[in-house]
Design a protein around this motif. Structure first.
Motif, short mmCIF file in Angstrom:
data_model
loop_
_atom_site.label_atom_id
_atom_site.label_comp_id
_atom_site.label_asym_id
_atom_site.label_seq_id
_atom_site.Cartn_x
_atom_site.Cartn_y
_atom_site.Cartn_z
N GLY A 1 0.82 -1.21 0.00
CA GLY A 1 0.00 0.00 0.00
C GLY A 1 0.85 1.25 0.00
N ALA A 2 1.92 1.25 0.81
CA ALA A 2 2.83 2.40 0.84
C ALA A 2 3.45 2.64 -0.53
N LYS A 3 3.78 1.55 -1.24
CA LYS A 3 4.36 1.69 -2.59
C LYS A 3 3.33 2.22 -3.60
N MET A 4 2.06 1.99 -3.33
CA MET A 4 1.01 2.44 -4.25
C MET A 4 0.68 3.92 -4.09
N VAL A 5 1.10 4.52 -2.97
CA VAL A 5 0.74 5.92 -2.70
C VAL A 5 1.25 6.86 -3.79
N LYS A 6 2.52 6.73 -4.15
CA LYS A 6 3.08 7.67 -5.14
C LYS A 6 2.39 7.55 -6.50
N PRO A 7 2.19 6.34 -7.06
CA PRO A 7 1.47 6.27 -8.34
C PRO A 7 0.06 6.86 -8.27
N ILE A 8 -0.64 6.64 -7.16
CA ILE A 8 -1.98 7.19 -7.02
C ILE A 8 -1.92 8.71 -6.93
N PHE A 9 -1.00 9.24 -6.12
CA PHE A 9 -0.84 10.69 -6.02
C PHE A 9 -0.46 11.29 -7.37
N THR A 10 0.40 10.60 -8.11
CA THR A 10 0.81 11.09 -9.43
C THR A 10 -0.39 11.16 -10.36
N ASN A 11 -1.17 10.10 -10.40
CA ASN A 11 -2.34 10.04 -11.28
C ASN A 11 -3.39 11.08 -10.89
N MET A 12 -3.54 11.30 -9.59
CA MET A 12 -4.54 12.25 -9.09
C MET A 12 -4.04 13.70 -9.13
N ARG A 13 -2.78 13.88 -9.51
CA ARG A 13 -2.14 15.21 -9.51
C ARG A 13 -2.11 15.80 -8.11
N LEU A 14 -1.92 14.93 -7.13
CA LEU A 14 -1.71 15.37 -5.75
C LEU A 14 -0.23 15.65 -5.56
N PRO A 15 0.15 16.43 -4.56
CA PRO A 15 1.55 16.85 -4.42
C PRO A 15 2.48 15.69 -4.09
N LEU A 16 3.63 15.64 -4.79
CA LEU A 16 4.61 14.58 -4.56
C LEU A 16 5.71 15.10 -3.64
N ASN A 17 5.31 15.63 -2.50
CA ASN A 17 6.26 16.25 -1.57
C ASN A 17 6.10 15.64 -0.19
N GLU A 18 6.32 16.45 0.84
CA GLU A 18 6.24 15.90 2.20
C GLU A 18 4.83 15.44 2.54
N LYS A 19 3.80 15.97 1.86
CA LYS A 19 2.42 15.51 2.09
C LYS A 19 2.28 14.05 1.67
N MET A 20 2.83 13.75 0.48
CA MET A 20 2.79 12.36 0.00
C MET A 20 3.59 11.46 0.93
N ARG A 21 4.77 11.93 1.36
CA ARG A 21 5.61 11.10 2.25
C ARG A 21 4.91 10.85 3.59
N TYR A 22 4.15 11.82 4.06
CA TYR A 22 3.38 11.66 5.30
C TYR A 22 2.34 10.55 5.13
N VAL A 23 1.58 10.61 4.03
CA VAL A 23 0.55 9.59 3.77
C VAL A 23 1.21 8.21 3.63
N LYS A 24 2.32 8.17 2.90
CA LYS A 24 3.05 6.91 2.69
C LYS A 24 3.49 6.31 4.03
N SER A 25 4.00 7.16 4.91
CA SER A 25 4.46 6.71 6.24
C SER A 25 3.30 6.12 7.04
N LEU A 26 2.15 6.81 7.05
CA LEU A 26 1.01 6.33 7.82
C LEU A 26 0.47 5.01 7.26
N VAL A 27 0.44 4.89 5.93
CA VAL A 27 -0.03 3.64 5.33
C VAL A 27 0.90 2.49 5.71
N ARG A 28 2.20 2.74 5.64
CA ARG A 28 3.18 1.69 5.93
C ARG A 28 3.15 1.27 7.39
N LEU A 29 2.89 2.21 8.29
CA LEU A 29 2.99 1.92 9.73
C LEU A 29 1.64 1.65 10.40
N HIS A 30 0.54 1.67 9.64
CA HIS A 30 -0.76 1.70 10.32
C HIS A 30 -1.07 0.44 11.13
#
Length: 473
Positions: free
Chosen positions: A311-340
């Motif tokens: 799931g953490a690996k899927m965050v960046k492709p989804i953010f890219t497709n959705m045109r969501l920011p690929l910055n610390e916001k994405m890294r925050y979401v990725k961290s929470l998904v990986r550690l949940h």
């Protein structure tokens, strides 16, 4: 309905009215401000339509304000202008009528009347206007009976919905967004048009779709919007990965929970505790890899091993497709998904200090958001089971506080750096340096050494010798 008293309480309206009279043009307050005024919702955004040049009116209003701090922006390509006075934003546009080609959402725009402008509005509740003219100052102009739709809590298009959505397909997303934000129903005819015209959303840019989706996510009960998007078929088109969570499989009499509805419950739970968009996105994506990791084991039943890592690996492709920011916001979401799953696992077992240190180290400044997500993730029809888990979570949080106070591990960096290791052994950047750095970090987390030079130096010398390295004396 007449709003003269309300308009008189805000000098901005008289300023616009006087400027419009000076230019000999008719001006009206329109759209969302009027809707929110009737609903008693706070609003600081005012839209002004004039039968003439919106830019000229804005420029005169700025001049007549007599204030140096009045901010004016002019957008000549769009024929609009915006003024900021104190904490009010006032947008100006000339009344327009629009026509569209079937393959584009870029309209052919012509000057029009107030009635033309109201006809092109998205919904009846946004098509109301209040006059700023001397002859009928403060009078509500409501050609599509938007007031009744507000009272009935209905989102409905002013014209035939197929025309409204064909002209601008983003209005389909906006229908769901307004229904979600206001807790309204969508009129049956309008909803039928969503179903039949959903494919036309493909001509809208991802950025604009995501902007509307984010507003749905930030609403009080975002699950309502997702269920509407799913029911009309838009969700499959704009966010197919999320739709894969739907459904329950059964093997040998054993079924798993419907991860689509579970995720929406988690999202609503997070929404009760946090207004942060990115913590809510973490809720949406926390189980996104469950369809890809779903397996049936005869002894264990259904499993989703590794869904947090995938799931953490899927965050960046989804953010890219959705045109969501690929910055610390994405890294925050990725961290929470990986550690949940980590705090939940800790709540089920005897908690060791090393496990707590590791969680503190890996979560860092994201720990608060992670704990909000993990508490929200405890969903069950069994109320006692939920209470038991939450009590265990209280214990985990208390122990995390104790370890944090003792070790200061959040966002910690080992005092033994790569440079110190290289200097100690006369190395250049190499594999050996990385191995020793990881050993130092693990030893600190496991409580074998303290995060000090005095404790760390003997440790790295010993680790170096294991690798055949000799310290420089």
């Amino acid at each position: 309905m007449n709003f003269t008293e309300t308009l008189n309480n805000n000098p901005i309206f008289q300023l616009v009215a006087d400027s419009a009279q000076q230019l000999n043009v008719r001006a009206f307050v329109v759209g969302g401000f009027v809707r929110d005024l009737i609903l008693n919702r706070p609003s600081k955004d005012i839209d002004i339509v004039c039968v003439g040049s919106g830019i000229e009116l804005a420029e005169l209003v700025a001049k007549n304000s007599g204030r140096d701090d009045t901010y004016l922006s002019v957008f000549k390509n769009f024929g609009t202008a915006m003024i900021r006075i104190d904490d009010w934003e006032v947008e100006f546009v000339g009344a327009r009528k629009e026509s569209y080609r079937s393959d584009s959402r870029k309209p052919i725009v012509e000057d029009g009347t107030l009635e033309d402008d109201q006809n092109r509005r998205d919904f009846t509740i946004n098509a109301m206007a209040i006059s700023l003219n001397v002859s009928d100052f403060g009078q509500l102009l409501d050609p599509f009976d938007g007031v009744s739709d507000l009272r009935r809590k209905i989102v409905k298009t002013p014209l035939e919905p197929g025309i409204t959505f064909s002209d601008d397909p983003l209005r389909m997303m906006r229908a769901v967004r307004f229904a979600t934000q206001l807790n309204f129903d969508i009129h049956p005819d309008t909803f039928d048009a969503l179903l039949s015209m959903k494919d036309r959303i493909s001509i809208i840019s991802k950025e604009r779709i995501t902007e509307e989706l984010n507003k749905i996510i930030l609403s009080k009960v975002p699950s309502y919007g997702f269920k509407l998007l799913d029911s009309c078929g838009l969700l499959q088109l704009i966010f197919p990965e999320f739709c894969l969570l739907k459904g329950v499989e059964t093997e040998e009499g054993k079924g798993h929970k419907d991860n689509f509805y579970h995720t929406l419950q988690v999202l609503d739970n997070v929404a009760k505790k946090s207004d942060d968009l990115w913590t809510r996105w973490a809720a949406i994506l926390h189980d996104i890899a469950k369809p890809a990791t779903k397996r049936f084991d005869k002894k264990k039943g259904w499993t989703f091993h590794g869904h947090e890592e995938l799931g953490a690996k899927m965050v960046k492709p989804i953010f890219t497709n959705m045109r969501l920011p690929l910055n610390e916001k994405m890294r925050y979401v990725k961290s929470l998904v990986r550690l949940h799953l980590r705090p939940i696992a800790l709540s089920k077992e005897t908690i060791t200090d090393s496990a707590l240190r590791r969680l503190l180290f890996e979560a860092g400044e994201n720990l608060e958001g992670l704990m909000i997500l993990c508490r929200a993730d405890i969903t069950s029809k069994n109320g006692e089971k939920v209470k038991r888990y939450l009590r265990n979570f209280d214990i985990v949080e208390e122990k995390l506080k104790e370890v944090e106070e003792n070790d200061r591990l959040r966002n910690f960096q080992p005092v033994i750096t790569g440079e110190i290791i290289m200097e100690t052994f006369g190395l250049t950047p190499s594999k050996e340096v990385g191995i020793i750095k990881i050993a130092v970090r693990e030893a600190i987390i496991e409580g074998q050494i303290e995060n000090t030079m005095e404790s760390g130096m003997p440790f790295i010398i010993e680790e170096g010798r294991k690798l055949g390295l000799t310290p420089k004396l």
